[in-house]
Design a protein around this motif. Structure first.
Motif, mmCIF file in Angstrom:
data_model
loop_
_atom_site.group_PDB
_atom_site.id
_atom_site.type_symbol
_atom_site.label_atom_id
_atom_site.label_comp_id
_atom_site.label_asym_id
_atom_site.label_seq_id
_atom_site.Cartn_x
_atom_site.Cartn_y
_atom_site.Cartn_z
ATOM 1 N N GLU A 80 -5.524 9.136 12.069
ATOM 2 C CA GLU A 80 -4.341 8.320 11.782
ATOM 3 C C GLU A 80 -4.663 6.998 11.087
ATOM 4 O O GLU A 80 -4.032 6.685 10.069
ATOM 5 N N TYR A 98 -2.862 7.667 7.588
ATOM 6 C CA TYR A 98 -1.472 7.225 7.668
ATOM 7 C C TYR A 98 -1.295 5.738 7.377
ATOM 8 O O TYR A 98 -0.409 5.352 6.626
ATOM 9 N N HIS A 99 -2.111 4.908 7.950
ATOM 10 C CA HIS A 99 -1.912 3.459 7.841
ATOM 11 C C HIS A 99 -2.056 2.910 6.417
ATOM 12 O O HIS A 99 -1.295 2.016 6.050
ATOM 13 N N ASN A 112 1.249 3.689 4.773
ATOM 14 C CA ASN A 112 2.279 2.844 5.363
ATOM 15 C C ASN A 112 2.174 1.410 4.849
ATOM 16 O O ASN A 112 3.176 0.771 4.519
ATOM 17 N N THR A 113 0.965 0.897 4.748
ATOM 18 C CA THR A 113 0.758 -0.471 4.272
ATOM 19 C C THR A 113 1.154 -0.619 2.803
ATOM 20 O O THR A 113 1.790 -1.604 2.428
ATOM 21 N N SER A 146 3.372 1.159 1.190
ATOM 22 C CA SER A 146 4.836 1.226 1.121
ATOM 23 C C SER A 146 5.455 -0.093 1.564
ATOM 24 O O SER A 146 6.427 -0.570 0.965
ATOM 25 N N TYR A 147 4.894 -0.689 2.582
ATOM 26 C CA TYR A 147 5.375 -1.978 3.066
ATOM 27 C C TYR A 147 5.220 -3.048 1.987
ATOM 28 O O TYR A 147 6.145 -3.811 1.717
#
Length: 80
Positions: A41, A45-46, A49-50, A52-53
């Motif tokens: 993960e 994933y991170h 996610n980062t 996209s943020y």
């Protein structure tokens, strides 16, 4: 690396405590898949996610508006 080890250690402990008290997982295979996911993960994933943020945050700061286009309502058709 230290943060990664702390994260995986605490999450594995939480999985084992959850299994000990609540027995959510039917067999050992499910637990091993979950533990494998714990290790993957932060690597897979991170970063997504980062990114996209950060993309959303920069769009907000520079006041770029998202354009979704027209989405007219179609409603429901009643079939007889």
């Amino acid at each position: 690396m230290f943060i990664y080890l702390v994260y995986t250690t605490l999450t594995i402990i939480a999985v084992f405590i959850d299994q000990f008290f609540f027995k959510h997982y039917a067999n050992m295979r499910q637990i091993l898949i979950l533990i494998g996911t714990i290790f993957l993960e932060p690597i897979l994933y991170h970063p997504i996610n980062t990114l996209s943020y950060l993309k959303g945050y920069t769009q907000f700061l520079f006041r770029r508006r998202q354009k979704w286009g027209a989405m007219p309502r179609k409603g429901f058709e009643i079939s007889s």
